[in-house]
Design a protein around this motif. Structure first.
Motif, PDB file in Angstrom:
ATOM      1  N   SER A   1      10.928  36.150  53.843  1.00 39.30           N
ATOM      2  CA  SER A   1      11.483  36.805  54.760  1.00 39.30           C
ATOM      3  C   SER A   1      11.078  38.328  54.687  1.00 39.30           C
ATOM      4  O   SER A   1      10.742  39.050  55.689  1.00 39.30           O
ATOM      5  CB  SER A   1      12.943  36.834  54.885  1.00 39.30           C
ATOM      6  N   ALA A   2      11.125  38.742  53.466  1.00 39.75           N
ATOM      7  CA  ALA A   2      10.328  40.120  53.191  1.00 39.75           C
ATOM      8  C   ALA A   2       8.914  40.140  53.667  1.00 39.75           C
ATOM      9  O   ALA A   2       8.594  41.107  54.259  1.00 39.75           O
ATOM     10  CB  ALA A   2      10.427  40.590  51.547  1.00 39.75           C
TER      11      ALA A   2
ATOM     12  N   ASP B   1      15.253  35.173  63.643  1.00 39.41           N
ATOM     13  CA  ASP B   1      15.877  34.542  62.450  1.00 39.41           C
ATOM     14  C   ASP B   1      16.175  33.103  62.672  1.00 39.41           C
ATOM     15  O   ASP B   1      17.158  32.707  62.641  1.00 39.41           O
ATOM     16  CB  ASP B   1      17.557  35.097  62.681  1.00 39.41           C
TER      17      ASP B   1
ATOM     18  N   ASP C   1      17.361  29.985  48.489  1.00 43.33           N
ATOM     19  CA  ASP C   1      17.641  31.068  48.885  1.00 43.33           C
ATOM     20  C   ASP C   1      16.610  32.249  48.479  1.00 43.33           C
ATOM     21  O   ASP C   1      16.308  33.107  49.154  1.00 43.33           O
ATOM     22  CB  ASP C   1      19.170  31.731  48.696  1.00 43.33           C
TER      23      ASP C   1
ATOM     24  N   GLU D   1      14.406  34.491  50.800  1.00 43.67           N
ATOM     25  CA  GLU D   1      14.121  36.088  50.859  1.00 43.67           C
ATOM     26  C   GLU D   1      12.976  36.587  50.610  1.00 43.67           C
ATOM     27  O   GLU D   1      12.544  37.513  51.136  1.00 43.67           O
ATOM     28  CB  GLU D   1      15.175  36.331  49.752  1.00 43.67           C
ATOM     29  N   ARG D   2      12.182  35.831  49.711  1.00 38.74           N
ATOM     30  CA  ARG D   2      10.897  36.409  49.504  1.00 38.74           C
ATOM     31  C   ARG D   2      10.046  36.319  50.745  1.00 38.74           C
ATOM     32  O   ARG D   2       9.389  37.160  51.286  1.00 38.74           O
ATOM     33  CB  ARG D   2      10.144  35.577  48.144  1.00 38.74           C
TER      34      ARG D   2
END
Length: 238
Positions: free
Chosen positions: A110-111, A83, A103, A107-108
């Motif tokens: 992180s996936a 993280d 954000d 998120e993209r």
């Protein structure tokens, strides 16, 4: 640290040659029984050569650059495992990137980070790094944002000593990263770097399969077998 090179560096043939040369500089660390960590994906072939030479276990760390909305190659930050998030506030402000857009980028990426972790480790637990010397290896550093995220992620795992080892780096990035690692080993420093790829004759993109093969060749994170057979191009044979 090697002397400053004021112009473009002499290119390495490929990542494996760079790894073998880097391993020569890192040889004194073999006695510390280090863990070698390659940054996915490009740092893994370099790290594999280092792990072979040092008789050390090989691990992978997934890091993702956060690219600007209309220029993905321009990094405004990076994410890593554990993280870990690093954002360049000046770049974000200068490009007028809203929190919502930022954000969405996080998120993209992180996936994709989660997908790669699952693919590379396939349920295998990460190698233990607490109290160990950890050598973090990348194929080169331009801005240093992804390597910053990687080093901060590794520090969360409690190593005794962290070393960032790279074949080539921009001078500016090396100055910043010196504060993130206990030691920085760099073969070539350059004031003139338009990208890491220009420092290699062969900078073919590394695939997920190559990362997986490298890890399996080291026992999915284990110590390489002495005298391991190699293919014609010098790569360890799985």
């Amino acid at each position: 640290m090697t002397p400053l090179v004021p112009e473009a560096v002499d290119p390495f043939a490929d990542r494996r040659e760079a790894g073998r040369l880097l391993a020569e500089r890192l040889a004194p660390l073999a006695a510390e029984r280090p863990v070698v960590v390659g940054l996915a994906r490009g740092g893994v072939p370099v790290a594999s050569e280092v792990a072979d030479a040092l008789g050390a276990p090989l691990e992978v760390l997934v890091v993702r650059k956060l690219g600007a909305p209309h220029n993905p190659e321009y990094g405004i930050g990076a994410i890593a495992e554990e993280d870990t998030l690093v954002v360049d506030p000046e770049a974000v402000a200068g490009l007028g990137i809203s929190r919502i857009k930022l954000d969405a980028i996080i998120e993209r990426e992180s996936a994709e980070l989660r997908r790669r972790v699952e693919a590379y480790r396939d349920g295998r637990p990460r190698l233990e790094m607490e109290g160990r010397t950890v050598i973090v290896v990348d194929d080169g550093v331009a801005t240093g944002v992804t390597d910053t995220a990687a080093l901060r992620a590794v520090r969360k795992l409690g190593p005794r000593h962290t070393v960032l080892a790279v074949p080539v780096s921009s001078y500016e990035a090396a100055e910043r990263l010196a504060a993130e690692a206990d030691d920085l080993i760099c073969l070539e420093l350059s004031l003139l770097m338009r990208g890491v790829g220009g420092c290699y004759e062969d900078f073919t993109q590394v695939s997920d399969e190559e990362v997986i093969v490298a890890l399996r060749a080291h026992g999915d994170g284990g110590v390489p077998s002495p005298g391991r057979e190699r293919t014609a191009d010098g790569a360890p044979r799985a």
